[in-house]
Scaffold this motif. Structure first.
Motif, PDB file in Angstrom:
ATOM      1  N   GLY A 142       3.639  53.915  48.699  1.00 46.34           N
ATOM      2  CA  GLY A 142       3.716  52.844  47.698  1.00 46.34           C
ATOM      3  C   GLY A 142       4.446  53.286  46.447  1.00 46.34           C
ATOM      4  O   GLY A 142       5.273  52.539  45.895  1.00 46.34           O
ATOM      5  N   LEU A 143       4.172  54.509  45.994  1.00 42.39           N
ATOM      6  CA  LEU A 143       4.821  55.011  44.787  1.00 42.39           C
ATOM      7  C   LEU A 143       6.318  55.194  45.008  1.00 42.39           C
ATOM      8  O   LEU A 143       7.122  54.897  44.118  1.00 42.39           O
ATOM      9  N   LEU A 144       6.716  55.644  46.202  1.00 41.15           N
ATOM     10  CA  LEU A 144       8.148  55.778  46.488  1.00 41.15           C
ATOM     11  C   LEU A 144       8.825  54.409  46.434  1.00 41.15           C
ATOM     12  O   LEU A 144       9.928  54.278  45.893  1.00 41.15           O
ATOM     13  N   GLN A 145       8.161  53.388  46.966  1.00 34.16           N
ATOM     14  CA  GLN A 145       8.751  52.045  46.928  1.00 34.16           C
ATOM     15  C   GLN A 145       8.956  51.584  45.481  1.00 34.16           C
ATOM     16  O   GLN A 145      10.007  51.045  45.130  1.00 34.16           O
ATOM     17  N   ASN A 198      11.876  60.587  38.892  1.00 35.22           N
ATOM     18  CA  ASN A 198      11.464  61.679  39.790  1.00 35.22           C
ATOM     19  C   ASN A 198      11.251  61.143  41.200  1.00 35.22           C
ATOM     20  O   ASN A 198      10.173  61.254  41.777  1.00 35.22           O
ATOM     21  N   LEU A 199      12.296  60.567  41.745  1.00 38.85           N
ATOM     22  CA  LEU A 199      12.240  59.828  43.005  1.00 38.85           C
ATOM     23  C   LEU A 199      11.509  60.572  44.124  1.00 38.85           C
ATOM     24  O   LEU A 199      10.695  59.999  44.832  1.00 38.85           O
ATOM     25  N   PHE A 200      11.750  61.850  44.264  1.00 33.63           N
ATOM     26  CA  PHE A 200      11.160  62.597  45.369  1.00 33.63           C
ATOM     27  C   PHE A 200      10.070  63.550  44.895  1.00 33.63           C
ATOM     28  O   PHE A 200       9.833  64.599  45.492  1.00 33.63           O
ATOM     29  N   GLY A 201       9.361  63.186  43.848  1.00 27.25           N
ATOM     30  CA  GLY A 201       8.323  64.026  43.268  1.00 27.25           C
ATOM     31  C   GLY A 201       7.171  64.340  44.202  1.00 27.25           C
ATOM     32  O   GLY A 201       6.543  65.387  44.084  1.00 27.25           O
ATOM     33  N   ALA A 231       6.666  64.448  31.364  1.00 31.02           N
ATOM     34  CA  ALA A 231       6.138  63.129  31.713  1.00 31.02           C
ATOM     35  C   ALA A 231       7.124  62.389  32.610  1.00 31.02           C
ATOM     36  O   ALA A 231       8.319  62.376  32.356  1.00 31.02           O
ATOM     37  N   ASP A 232       6.621  61.799  33.678  1.00 24.27           N
ATOM     38  CA  ASP A 232       7.451  61.033  34.583  1.00 24.27           C
ATOM     39  C   ASP A 232       6.635  59.889  35.169  1.00 24.27           C
ATOM     40  O   ASP A 232       5.475  59.687  34.810  1.00 24.27           O
ATOM     41  N   LEU A 233       7.254  59.150  36.052  1.00 21.23           N
ATOM     42  CA  LEU A 233       6.598  57.987  36.649  1.00 21.23           C
ATOM     43  C   LEU A 233       5.351  58.389  37.436  1.00 21.23           C
ATOM     44  O   LEU A 233       4.362  57.661  37.445  1.00 21.23           O
ATOM     45  N   ASP A 234       5.370  59.578  38.069  1.00 22.14           N
ATOM     46  CA  ASP A 234       4.183  60.057  38.791  1.00 22.14           C
ATOM     47  C   ASP A 234       3.002  60.215  37.838  1.00 22.14           C
ATOM     48  O   ASP A 234       1.887  59.808  38.145  1.00 22.14           O
ATOM     49  N   ARG A 235       3.238  60.844  36.701  1.00 17.56           N
ATOM     50  CA  ARG A 235       2.161  61.070  35.724  1.00 17.56           C
ATOM     51  C   ARG A 235       1.632  59.738  35.189  1.00 17.56           C
ATOM     52  O   ARG A 235       0.440  59.565  35.003  1.00 17.56           O
ATOM     53  N   MET A 236       2.546  58.795  34.939  1.00 18.57           N
ATOM     54  CA  MET A 236       2.135  57.491  34.439  1.00 18.57           C
ATOM     55  C   MET A 236       1.250  56.788  35.469  1.00 18.57           C
ATOM     56  O   MET A 236       0.203  56.233  35.127  1.00 18.57           O
TER      57      MET A 236
END
Length: 143
Positions: free
Chosen positions: A24-27, A78-81, A97-102
Motif C-alpha cells: 500500500g505504501l509503495l502505491q 524514498n520510493l524503494f525505502g 524525514a521521508d514519506l515512510d516516517r510520516m
C-alpha cells in the motif's frame, strides 16, 4: 552482501501484514512520485526558459534550484525505502524525514487513538471490518 546475493541471510523477513502495508505504501509513493514528475515537466521548462532569458552572467539559477528541489523531493518520497528494512535492518530509520516516517507517525497515531477509544464508532467499525478482511485473507492463504 554481494551483488549476486542482494539479500543478506540475516535480513528481516516481513509478515503478511507488513507486506500488505509495504504494498500500500509503495502505491501511495508511486502516486506522489508521478504527481511530482507531472508537475516537474512544465516547471522545468518554465525554469529553463527563465534561466536562459535572465541575462545573468551565470545562467541556470532557477533551473538548477528546481533540480535541487526535485532531488530533495525524491529523497523524501524514498520510493524503494521498504527494501532498506530488508537488506540493511540496522540502517532502517537512519534517513532524514521521508514519506515512510510520516506514514509511521500516522499509523502510530491511528493505532493509539483506536486503543484509547478516541475515534468515532463508525470509523472504528470500518477499521475493524478492514482488519477482519485482512485476517480472513491471511487465514485462507495459510490453508
Amino acid at each position: 552482501m554481494s551483488e549476486n546475493n542482494p539479500v543478506a541471510p540475516e535480513a528481516y523477513k516481513p509478515g503478511k501484514l507488513q507486506l500488505l502495508r509495504d504494498i500500500g505504501l509503495l502505491q501511495l509513493k508511486l502516486i506522489v512520485d508521478g504527481l511530482r514528475d507531472f508537475a516537474l515537466v512544465p516547471l522545468s521548462l518554465v525554469a529553463g526558459v527563465i534561466s536562459l532569458l535572465s541575462g545573468r552572467k551565470e545562467p541556470g539559477t532557477e533551473f538548477y534550484d528546481l533540480l535541487r528541489y526535485g532531488k530533495r523531493s525524491e529523497r523524501w518520497i524514498n520510493l524503494f525505502g521498504a527494501i532498506d528494512r530488508l537488506d540493511e535492518p540496522q540502517k532502517a530509520g537512519e534517513t532524514e524525514a521521508d514519506l515512510d516516517r510520516m506514514m509511521e507517525r500516522i499509523e502510530t497515531f491511528v493505532v493509539k487513538e483506536y486503543r484509547d477509544g478516541n475515534i468515532t464508532s463508525q470509523a472504528k467499525e470500518k477499521l475493524e471490518r478492514a482488519i477482519e478482511r485482512i485476517q480472513r485473507a491471511t487465514r485462507r492463504s495459510n490453508q
